[in-house]
Motif scaffolding. Structure first.
Motif, short mmCIF file in Angstrom:
data_model
loop_
_atom_site.label_atom_id
_atom_site.label_comp_id
_atom_site.label_asym_id
_atom_site.label_seq_id
_atom_site.Cartn_x
_atom_site.Cartn_y
_atom_site.Cartn_z
N ASP A 247 32.99 45.37 48.09
CA ASP A 247 32.37 44.10 48.43
C ASP A 247 31.55 43.32 47.66
OD1 ASP A 247 33.47 44.73 51.17
OD2 ASP A 247 31.90 45.85 51.84
N VAL A 248 32.13 42.76 46.70
CA VAL A 248 31.56 41.90 45.58
C VAL A 248 31.36 40.50 45.96
CG1 VAL A 248 31.57 41.47 43.23
CG2 VAL A 248 32.30 43.50 43.72
N LEU A 249 30.26 39.89 45.89
CA LEU A 249 29.99 38.67 46.55
C LEU A 249 30.20 37.68 45.43
CD1 LEU A 249 26.98 39.42 48.62
CD2 LEU A 249 29.38 39.46 49.26
N SER A 250 30.97 36.73 45.89
CA SER A 250 30.96 35.47 44.81
C SER A 250 30.13 34.25 45.08
CB SER A 250 32.69 35.13 44.99
OG SER A 250 32.96 34.65 46.19
N GLY A 251 29.63 34.43 46.59
CA GLY A 251 28.50 33.55 46.84
C GLY A 251 27.64 34.17 47.71
N PRO A 252 26.85 33.28 48.56
CA PRO A 252 26.00 33.80 49.47
C PRO A 252 26.71 34.89 50.44
CG PRO A 252 25.42 31.39 48.92
CD PRO A 252 26.82 31.85 48.50
N ARG B 92 34.34 39.03 47.79
CA ARG B 92 35.52 38.58 46.89
C ARG B 92 36.60 39.77 46.80
NH1 ARG B 92 34.89 36.55 40.52
NH2 ARG B 92 36.79 35.26 40.58
N THR B 93 37.70 39.80 47.04
CA THR B 93 38.69 40.74 47.21
C THR B 93 39.08 41.07 45.42
OG1 THR B 93 40.64 39.27 46.85
CG2 THR B 93 39.57 39.91 49.14
N LEU B 94 39.83 42.21 45.40
CA LEU B 94 40.13 42.51 44.17
C LEU B 94 41.30 41.68 43.63
CD1 LEU B 94 40.20 44.76 41.63
CD2 LEU B 94 41.97 45.87 43.03
N ALA B 95 42.06 40.93 44.25
CA ALA B 95 43.08 40.00 44.06
C ALA B 95 42.34 38.68 43.48
CB ALA B 95 43.98 39.85 45.20
N GLU B 96 41.64 38.53 44.23
CA GLU B 96 40.61 37.11 43.61
C GLU B 96 39.93 37.34 42.42
OE1 GLU B 96 39.62 35.20 48.06
OE2 GLU B 96 38.51 36.67 47.04
N SER B 97 39.59 38.59 42.03
CA SER B 97 38.78 39.03 41.06
C SER B 97 39.56 38.92 39.68
CB SER B 97 38.23 40.36 41.06
OG SER B 97 37.09 40.34 42.03
#
Length: 299
Positions: free
Chosen positions: A193-198, A202-207
């Motif tokens: 559960d990595v946050l790209s915004g507040p 962000r999923t692994l695929a998105e990363s």
């Protein structure tokens, strides 16, 4: 002296050169690992294919392969197709206990004697949905040994909508020269559960987007001097400009051992881009391994 009995999933390869030709003093493996070595015309080059029964590895499989190369022999370790990692065998119901051991693991330990060479050039690892995979590859070299280690992973079965859909992937590569560790490269990919915004996870695929294949290439030794010199010159000539879109392929080069070795890292939108790039970068292996072996690795 007869070789000791191997545990399940273990394998052992010992290659010598008797002055006339390469000779395997030992080549053995137990399920799910399988080893095959085709006949080659070259007296000092041998190939071993690392295979698995059923076309892949499943949750809980443990593979450990030990390889030794002596007397100026040259050994290429290849695979036939990508190393597929499944969560579980089709139709198999995991018990509560087996779920705790559902991580698929591979261990490779290689020792290369002076003036000998090892070329680890498998096809990439492809993890299926929810799979967990760990591998550790360790090379023990002498000062005048030569080695190439290729480690790469694809995003999964894109045709089925599986892009970076596995649960965990961990890979550790280490290179030791005369008992001193000179390279340690680790990669850990897992859903978190990595946050790209507040509030946006962000999923692994998105990363990892937009790239669907990542690779690490480690080279060392006198047989690779020309190849490393060419790559170093090519990398030094790269000029970076602002781009409107990510390029199809990115690569970097880091020297080790005062330039006697290097670590190359790649990322590409397509697996074929990586394969073609590596095949071109290692083109001089044709004169070292022979055209037939080179084509087996990069066809």
């Amino acid at each position: 002296m007869a070789p000791s009995k191997l545990e399940q999933g273990h394998g052992r390869v010992v290659l010598h050169n008797d002055g006339n030709a390469n000779v395997f003093s030992e080549m053995s493996a137990t399920y799910p690992l399988k080893l095959l070595s085709p006949q080659l015309p070259s007296p000092d080059v041998s190939v071993v294919y690392m295979l698995s029964y059923g076309g892949g590895l499943v949750g809980g499989d443990r593979v450990q392969l030990n390889v030794e190369v002596y007397d100026g022999a040259r050994l290429a370790l290849l695979s036939q197709g990508s190393t597929k990692v499944f969560k579980a065998r089709p139709g198999q119901r995991l018990s509560t206990r087996s779920k705790l051991h559902s991580v698929t693991t591979q261990r490779l330990t290689v020792r290369v004697a002076p003036e000998s060479a090892l070329f680890l050039l498998p096809d990439p690892v492809t993890c299926f949905r929810a799979a967990k995979y760990e591998q550790v590859q360790t090379l023990h070299l002498c000062k005048d040994s030569s080695a190439v280690l290729l480690d790469w992973i694809t995003s999964g079965r894109k045709s089925l909508g599986e892009e970076w859909a596995f649960s965990q992937y961990f890979s550790l590569n280490e290179v030791w020269i005369e008992g001193k560790r000179v390279a340690r490269d680790a990669m850990l990919l897992e859903e978190r559960d990595v946050l790209s915004g507040p509030l946006t996870p962000r999923t692994l695929a998105e990363s990892l987007a937009p790239y669907s294949c990542y690779a690490t290439l480690i080279m060392y030794g006198p047989l690779l001097e020309d190849t490393m010199r060419h790559l170093t010159a090519a990398y030094g000539a790269i000029t970076v400009f602002k781009q409107h879109a990510p390029p199809p392929l990115l690569w970097s080069l880091s020297p080790i051992c005062e330039g006697r070795g290097c670590v190359v890292r790649l990322a590409a939108k397509e697996t074929e881009h990586v394969k073609n790039w590596i095949g071109s970068a290692l083109k001089q292996l044709e004169s070292i391994l022979g055209v037939d072996v080179y084509r087996r690795a990069f066809s």
